[in-house]
Scaffold this motif. Structure first.
Motif, PDB file in Angstrom:
ATOM      1  N   ALA A  23       0.819  -1.209   0.000  1.00  0.00           N
ATOM      2  CA  ALA A  23       0.000   0.000   0.000  1.00  0.00           C
ATOM      3  C   ALA A  23       0.858   1.266   0.000  1.00  0.00           C
ATOM      4  O   ALA A  23       0.486   2.281  -0.582  1.00  0.00           O
ATOM      5  CB  ALA A  23      -0.939  -0.011   1.198  1.00  0.00           C
ATOM      6  N   GLU A  31     -11.312   6.942  -2.350  1.00  0.00           N
ATOM      7  CA  GLU A  31     -12.019   6.871  -1.069  1.00  0.00           C
ATOM      8  C   GLU A  31     -13.524   6.989  -1.272  1.00  0.00           C
ATOM      9  O   GLU A  31     -13.989   7.814  -2.055  1.00  0.00           O
ATOM     10  CB  GLU A  31     -11.585   8.018  -0.154  1.00  0.00           C
ATOM     11  CG  GLU A  31     -10.126   7.989   0.203  1.00  0.00           C
ATOM     12  CD  GLU A  31      -9.690   9.246   0.922  1.00  0.00           C
ATOM     13  OE1 GLU A  31      -8.965   9.120   1.915  1.00  0.00           O
ATOM     14  OE2 GLU A  31     -10.075  10.351   0.488  1.00  0.00           O
ATOM     15  N   ILE A  44     -11.391   2.415  -0.921  1.00  0.00           N
ATOM     16  CA  ILE A  44     -11.913   1.276  -1.677  1.00  0.00           C
ATOM     17  C   ILE A  44     -10.894   0.717  -2.662  1.00  0.00           C
ATOM     18  O   ILE A  44     -11.037  -0.408  -3.100  1.00  0.00           O
ATOM     19  CB  ILE A  44     -13.234   1.607  -2.393  1.00  0.00           C
ATOM     20  CG1 ILE A  44     -13.090   2.759  -3.366  1.00  0.00           C
ATOM     21  CG2 ILE A  44     -14.319   1.884  -1.379  1.00  0.00           C
ATOM     22  CD1 ILE A  44     -14.306   2.972  -4.229  1.00  0.00           C
ATOM     23  N   ALA A  45      -9.866   1.517  -2.988  1.00  0.00           N
ATOM     24  CA  ALA A  45      -8.824   1.007  -3.890  1.00  0.00           C
ATOM     25  C   ALA A  45      -7.586   1.879  -3.809  1.00  0.00           C
ATOM     26  O   ALA A  45      -7.644   3.035  -3.395  1.00  0.00           O
ATOM     27  CB  ALA A  45      -9.332   0.978  -5.325  1.00  0.00           C
ATOM     28  N   ARG A  46      -6.470   1.297  -4.212  1.00  0.00           N
ATOM     29  CA  ARG A  46      -5.202   2.001  -4.389  1.00  0.00           C
ATOM     30  C   ARG A  46      -4.669   1.589  -5.749  1.00  0.00           C
ATOM     31  O   ARG A  46      -4.927   0.480  -6.212  1.00  0.00           O
ATOM     32  CB  ARG A  46      -4.199   1.620  -3.308  1.00  0.00           C
ATOM     33  CG  ARG A  46      -4.579   2.123  -1.937  1.00  0.00           C
ATOM     34  CD  ARG A  46      -3.493   1.742  -0.928  1.00  0.00           C
ATOM     35  NE  ARG A  46      -3.823   2.236   0.387  1.00  0.00           N
ATOM     36  CZ  ARG A  46      -3.447   3.418   0.847  1.00  0.00           C
ATOM     37  NH1 ARG A  46      -2.705   4.211   0.116  1.00  0.00           N
ATOM     38  NH2 ARG A  46      -3.783   3.801   2.053  1.00  0.00           N
ATOM     39  N   ALA A  47      -3.926   2.481  -6.389  1.00  0.00           N
ATOM     40  CA  ALA A  47      -3.397   2.172  -7.724  1.00  0.00           C
ATOM     41  C   ALA A  47      -1.981   2.698  -7.885  1.00  0.00           C
ATOM     42  O   ALA A  47      -1.581   3.670  -7.239  1.00  0.00           O
ATOM     43  CB  ALA A  47      -4.307   2.766  -8.795  1.00  0.00           C
ATOM     44  N   ALA A  53      -5.892   4.371 -11.820  1.00  0.00           N
ATOM     45  CA  ALA A  53      -6.641   5.065 -10.774  1.00  0.00           C
ATOM     46  C   ALA A  53      -7.901   5.718 -11.340  1.00  0.00           C
ATOM     47  O   ALA A  53      -8.980   5.636 -10.739  1.00  0.00           O
ATOM     48  CB  ALA A  53      -5.762   6.109 -10.102  1.00  0.00           C
ATOM     49  N   ILE A  56     -10.532   3.003 -12.129  1.00  0.00           N
ATOM     50  CA  ILE A  56     -11.157   2.520 -10.898  1.00  0.00           C
ATOM     51  C   ILE A  56     -12.136   3.561 -10.370  1.00  0.00           C
ATOM     52  O   ILE A  56     -13.256   3.239  -9.964  1.00  0.00           O
ATOM     53  CB  ILE A  56     -10.094   2.186  -9.836  1.00  0.00           C
ATOM     54  CG1 ILE A  56      -9.248   1.003 -10.293  1.00  0.00           C
ATOM     55  CG2 ILE A  56     -10.747   1.905  -8.483  1.00  0.00           C
ATOM     56  CD1 ILE A  56      -7.996   0.789  -9.456  1.00  0.00           C
ATOM     57  N   ALA A  60     -16.093   3.009  -9.850  1.00  0.00           N
ATOM     58  CA  ALA A  60     -16.663   3.173  -8.502  1.00  0.00           C
ATOM     59  C   ALA A  60     -17.763   4.226  -8.501  1.00  0.00           C
ATOM     60  O   ALA A  60     -18.783   4.071  -7.816  1.00  0.00           O
ATOM     61  CB  ALA A  60     -15.566   3.543  -7.510  1.00  0.00           C
TER      62      ALA A  60
END
Length: 82
Positions: A23, A31, A44-47, A53, A56, A60
């Motif tokens: 991470a 977020e 909710i995600a990391r890229a 990003a 995603i 989302a």
């Protein structure tokens, strides 16, 4: 090869094989905010890169049209839904 619950497959030398970046190495954060849009509820995600990003974030936003989402990097907001 052993399977570990936390880190995936391990080699005999103790290293991990084919693991994703941690991470800390993923600078883009997406977020999901609480219903009142007053604070982030969860990440909710990391890229790793901007293109991923944005993809995603777009997906989302389509899944959560009524919720606020933010896309951030290094504390800067790059995109936001309302």
């Amino acid at each position: 090869m052993m399977q570990t619950a936390e880190r995936g497959p391990k080699t005999k030398r103790g290293g991990t094989q084919g693991t994703a970046a941690s991470a800390d190495q993923l600078p883009y954060v997406i977020e999901l905010w609480n219903k009142a849009a007053s604070r982030p509820l969860r990440v909710i995600a990391r890229a790793q890169n901007a293109a991923l990003a944005r993809a995603i974030f777009k997906a989302a936003a389509a899944e959560n049209p009524e919720r606020k989402l933010t896309l951030r990097r290094d504390g800067r907001t790059l995109a936001m839904t309302e």
